[in-house]
Design a protein around this motif. Sequence first.
Motif, short mmCIF file in Angstrom:
data_model
loop_
_atom_site.label_atom_id
_atom_site.label_comp_id
_atom_site.label_asym_id
_atom_site.label_seq_id
_atom_site.Cartn_x
_atom_site.Cartn_y
_atom_site.Cartn_z
N VAL A 60 7.95 -27.73 0.31
CA VAL A 60 8.43 -27.47 1.56
C VAL A 60 7.44 -28.06 3.07
CG1 VAL A 60 9.54 -26.04 3.36
CG2 VAL A 60 10.23 -25.92 0.64
N GLU A 61 6.07 -27.09 2.78
CA GLU A 61 4.79 -27.01 4.37
C GLU A 61 3.92 -26.89 3.12
OE1 GLU A 61 3.96 -24.03 7.73
OE2 GLU A 61 5.52 -23.87 6.27
N ILE A 62 3.15 -27.70 3.82
CA ILE A 62 1.53 -27.91 3.64
C ILE A 62 0.06 -27.34 4.87
CG2 ILE A 62 -0.80 -28.63 2.56
CD1 ILE A 62 1.65 -30.55 1.62
N VAL A 63 -0.53 -26.25 4.90
CA VAL A 63 -1.12 -25.66 5.51
C VAL A 63 -2.70 -26.33 5.66
CG1 VAL A 63 -1.85 -24.53 7.34
CG2 VAL A 63 -0.07 -24.22 6.81
N ALA A 64 -3.59 -26.97 5.61
CA ALA A 64 -4.95 -27.57 5.74
C ALA A 64 -5.86 -26.61 6.38
CB ALA A 64 -4.68 -29.14 5.27
N VAL A 65 -6.36 -26.17 6.31
CA VAL A 65 -8.18 -25.29 6.94
C VAL A 65 -9.57 -25.86 6.85
CG1 VAL A 65 -6.43 -23.45 7.37
CG2 VAL A 65 -7.99 -22.89 6.04
N ASP A 66 -9.86 -26.21 7.63
CA ASP A 66 -11.56 -26.63 7.04
C ASP A 66 -12.04 -26.19 8.70
OD1 ASP A 66 -12.92 -28.08 5.24
OD2 ASP A 66 -13.98 -28.29 7.31
N ALA A 67 -13.74 -25.52 8.55
CA ALA A 67 -14.33 -25.44 9.65
C ALA A 67 -14.52 -26.44 10.05
CB ALA A 67 -15.72 -24.71 9.15
N SER A 68 -14.90 -28.02 9.59
CA SER A 68 -15.80 -28.77 10.10
C SER A 68 -14.79 -29.61 10.90
CB SER A 68 -16.36 -30.18 8.88
OG SER A 68 -16.43 -30.96 9.36
N GLU A 69 -14.90 -30.04 11.77
CA GLU A 69 -13.52 -30.65 12.56
C GLU A 69 -13.91 -32.40 11.89
OE1 GLU A 69 -10.69 -32.63 14.58
OE2 GLU A 69 -11.57 -30.00 14.97
N ALA A 70 -14.75 -32.71 11.86
CA ALA A 70 -15.18 -34.55 10.98
C ALA A 70 -14.15 -34.30 10.05
CB ALA A 70 -16.02 -34.56 11.13
N MET A 71 -14.53 -33.15 9.04
CA MET A 71 -13.26 -33.07 7.36
C MET A 71 -12.08 -33.24 8.24
SD MET A 71 -15.52 -33.16 5.09
CE MET A 71 -16.92 -32.64 4.41
N LEU A 72 -11.64 -32.18 8.82
CA LEU A 72 -10.04 -32.17 9.36
C LEU A 72 -9.91 -33.37 10.20
CD1 LEU A 72 -10.00 -28.42 10.89
CD2 LEU A 72 -8.87 -29.38 8.89
N THR A 73 -10.45 -34.18 11.03
CA THR A 73 -10.11 -35.54 11.18
C THR A 73 -9.63 -36.73 9.80
OG1 THR A 73 -11.98 -35.45 13.78
CG2 THR A 73 -11.05 -37.46 12.76
N ARG A 74 -10.56 -36.46 8.97
CA ARG A 74 -10.79 -37.54 8.47
C ARG A 74 -9.76 -36.78 6.98
NH1 ARG A 74 -14.08 -41.46 6.50
NH2 ARG A 74 -16.06 -41.70 8.31
N ILE A 82 0.96 -33.89 8.49
CA ILE A 82 0.83 -32.17 7.66
C ILE A 82 0.01 -30.45 8.74
CG2 ILE A 82 -1.07 -31.12 6.08
CD1 ILE A 82 1.86 -32.53 5.11
N ALA A 83 0.37 -29.59 8.65
CA ALA A 83 -0.46 -28.94 9.84
C ALA A 83 -2.03 -28.89 9.53
CB ALA A 83 0.34 -27.48 9.57
N HIS A 84 -3.05 -29.33 10.53
CA HIS A 84 -4.27 -29.35 10.22
C HIS A 84 -4.41 -28.17 11.10
CE1 HIS A 84 -3.71 -32.78 7.60
NE2 HIS A 84 -5.47 -32.46 7.48
N LEU A 85 -5.51 -26.93 11.13
CA LEU A 85 -6.17 -26.02 11.69
C LEU A 85 -7.75 -25.83 11.27
CD1 LEU A 85 -3.38 -23.33 11.23
CD2 LEU A 85 -3.87 -24.95 12.89
N ARG A 86 -8.50 -25.36 12.50
CA ARG A 86 -9.99 -25.73 12.11
C ARG A 86 -9.91 -23.94 12.08
NH1 ARG A 86 -15.26 -27.61 15.94
NH2 ARG A 86 -16.70 -26.63 14.24
N ALA A 87 -10.96 -23.26 11.04
CA ALA A 87 -10.35 -22.28 10.23
C ALA A 87 -11.82 -22.22 9.75
CB ALA A 87 -9.38 -21.94 9.86
N ASP A 88 -12.91 -20.68 9.92
CA ASP A 88 -13.92 -21.11 8.78
C ASP A 88 -13.52 -19.61 7.68
OD1 ASP A 88 -16.60 -20.21 7.55
OD2 ASP A 88 -17.12 -19.92 10.08
N LEU A 89 -13.44 -19.95 6.94
CA LEU A 89 -13.00 -19.34 5.22
C LEU A 89 -14.09 -17.51 5.63
CD1 LEU A 89 -12.25 -21.59 2.44
CD2 LEU A 89 -10.89 -20.28 4.29
#
Length: 223
Positions: A60-74, A82-89
């Motif tokens: 129903v819903e996916i949330v994708a998170v990563d600390a790297s903006e370049a990774m998120l862009t790709r 898909i919801a993408h959030l910049r977040a440091d684990l």
Amino acid sequence: MTTLLWDVYAHCYDVVATLTPYRKMVGELMGEVPDRPRRVLDAGCGTGNLTAAVRAKNPVEIVAVDASEAMLTRSRRKNAGIAHLRADLNGDLANVTGEFDVILCGNVLYALADPARTVALLKSRLAPGGRLVVTTPRAGAGVRAILGEHIRDRGVVSLGRVVVPLLAVGVINTRLLHSPAHHFLSRAELGAMLGTERIRTTYSGQAWLAVYEHGRAGETAGR
């Protein structure tokens, strides 16, 4: 590894996705994701390969998170809508709200400052019956076995067009695998951290694949 280096890595990382052991690992991860989960978190999504694969499970819903903006862009390019959030684990994931039926954490734990803390945080975000599915490199992991399996499956000629980016990935991986700041866990250490015995090898034997299920008998909610 600094965020800057992750940003650099983003530009060559997807060459790894052309290798058959990587594809097999993704397939094994997806085998642990039930069909039609309500909410899925890709924790440390990188360039979005797991996010792209899990979409076939019709969540129903996916949330994708990563600390790297370049990774998120790709990842955004592969996973429109898909919801993408910049977040440091390494942080508290305060901007990632709610519970999840599945949390994926693919080859991320080793690079975190305190993987046990992050695992405990991710487990706390699971809905009842939810699954945390983790892969992480083993101690002594290397690329030789991975390349060897790919060559046996596809032949050395298949590497012709990807030699240059593979060399770049190899340089970065060498730094990763020899960094004293990174955590390459034994099976026992990973099992104690996740509170599960559901652990096997993947990625040409170079990584662990572990599954923790919230509320499953014999699996513990704490560290």
